[in-house]
Design a protein around this motif. Structure first.
Motif, PDB file in Angstrom:
ATOM      1  N   VAL A  42       0.843  -1.202   0.000  1.00 12.37           N
ATOM      2  CA  VAL A  42       0.000   0.000   0.000  1.00 12.37           C
ATOM      3  C   VAL A  42       0.874   1.247   0.000  1.00 12.37           C
ATOM      4  O   VAL A  42       0.662   2.172  -0.790  1.00 12.37           O
ATOM      5  N   ALA A  43       1.874   1.277   0.863  1.00 16.06           N
ATOM      6  CA  ALA A  43       2.763   2.440   0.936  1.00 16.06           C
ATOM      7  C   ALA A  43       3.538   2.611  -0.365  1.00 16.06           C
ATOM      8  O   ALA A  43       3.689   3.739  -0.869  1.00 16.06           O
ATOM      9  N   TRP A  44       4.032   1.530  -0.923  1.00 11.97           N
ATOM     10  CA  TRP A  44       4.808   1.576  -2.168  1.00 11.97           C
ATOM     11  C   TRP A  44       3.958   2.134  -3.311  1.00 11.97           C
ATOM     12  O   TRP A  44       4.412   2.994  -4.063  1.00 11.97           O
ATOM     13  N   GLU A  45       2.717   1.658  -3.445  1.00 14.70           N
ATOM     14  CA  GLU A  45       1.834   2.140  -4.509  1.00 14.70           C
ATOM     15  C   GLU A  45       1.548   3.632  -4.354  1.00 14.70           C
ATOM     16  O   GLU A  45       1.544   4.378  -5.339  1.00 14.70           O
ATOM     17  N   GLU A  46       1.315   4.081  -3.115  1.00 10.23           N
ATOM     18  CA  GLU A  46       1.087   5.513  -2.878  1.00 10.23           C
ATOM     19  C   GLU A  46       2.318   6.326  -3.237  1.00 10.23           C
ATOM     20  O   GLU A  46       2.218   7.404  -3.812  1.00 10.23           O
ATOM     21  N   TRP A  47       3.487   5.814  -2.906  1.00 11.83           N
ATOM     22  CA  TRP A  47       4.732   6.512  -3.192  1.00 11.83           C
ATOM     23  C   TRP A  47       4.966   6.626  -4.697  1.00 11.83           C
ATOM     24  O   TRP A  47       5.394   7.661  -5.192  1.00 11.83           O
ATOM     25  N   LEU A  48       4.657   5.557  -5.436  1.00 10.49           N
ATOM     26  CA  LEU A  48       4.819   5.588  -6.888  1.00 10.49           C
ATOM     27  C   LEU A  48       3.869   6.587  -7.543  1.00 10.49           C
ATOM     28  O   LEU A  48       4.231   7.238  -8.523  1.00 10.49           O
ATOM     29  N   GLU A  49       2.657   6.694  -6.998  1.00 10.60           N
ATOM     30  CA  GLU A  49       1.666   7.610  -7.550  1.00 10.60           C
ATOM     31  C   GLU A  49       2.018   9.070  -7.272  1.00 10.60           C
ATOM     32  O   GLU A  49       1.740   9.944  -8.082  1.00 10.60           O
ATOM     33  N   ASN A  50       2.589   9.326  -6.111  1.00 16.25           N
ATOM     34  CA  ASN A  50       2.891  10.697  -5.724  1.00 16.25           C
ATOM     35  C   ASN A  50       4.097  10.673  -4.783  1.00 16.25           C
ATOM     36  O   ASN A  50       3.942  10.453  -3.592  1.00 16.25           O
ATOM     37  N   ASP A  51       5.258  10.913  -5.320  1.00 15.33           N
ATOM     38  CA  ASP A  51       6.464  10.807  -4.508  1.00 15.33           C
ATOM     39  C   ASP A  51       6.757  12.067  -3.694  1.00 15.33           C
ATOM     40  O   ASP A  51       7.879  12.312  -3.279  1.00 15.33           O
ATOM     41  N   ALA A  52       5.726  12.872  -3.441  1.00 11.93           N
ATOM     42  CA  ALA A  52       5.915  14.067  -2.615  1.00 11.93           C
ATOM     43  C   ALA A  52       6.251  13.671  -1.182  1.00 11.93           C
ATOM     44  O   ALA A  52       7.058  14.317  -0.525  1.00 11.93           O
ATOM     45  N   ASP A  53       5.634  12.603  -0.691  1.00 14.61           N
ATOM     46  CA  ASP A  53       5.940  12.073   0.636  1.00 14.61           C
ATOM     47  C   ASP A  53       7.048  11.037   0.509  1.00 14.61           C
ATOM     48  O   ASP A  53       7.161  10.345  -0.497  1.00 14.61           O
ATOM     49  N   SER A  54       7.833  10.904   1.562  1.00 14.85           N
ATOM     50  CA  SER A  54       8.871   9.870   1.554  1.00 14.85           C
ATOM     51  C   SER A  54       8.228   8.502   1.742  1.00 14.85           C
ATOM     52  O   SER A  54       7.141   8.381   2.330  1.00 14.85           O
TER      53      SER A  54
END
Length: 72
Positions: A42-54
């Motif tokens: 879940v965290a990885w998919e969110e990061w790929l979609e929007n890498d604004a957050d670490s």
């Protein structure tokens, strides 16, 4: 390529389960590894979609969300 990645992930999961078996039963070890993989995914998919957050921040957020779900 996808099949190779799935085989690699499966091997990593098995190694983690083997490690956890030193302290937990098989069912608990498998459950822990699969839950950890789900949280990470879940965290990885969110990061790929929007890498604004670490990724670290998104992992912390996913863990916190999981902890809230445990209370239901």
């Amino acid at each position: 390529m996808e099949e190779r990645e799935l085989l690699k992930q499966s091997k990593i999961e098995e190694l983690l389960v083997e490690y956890l078996l030193t302290a937990y039963g098989e069912r608990s070890a498998r459950l822990a590894v699969r839950l950890a993989r789900a949280v990470y995914s879940v965290a990885w998919e969110e990061w790929l979609e929007n890498d604004a957050d670490s990724l670290h921040h998104l992992l912390e957020k996913a863990i916190a969300d999981f902890n809230e779900l445990k209370n239901y």
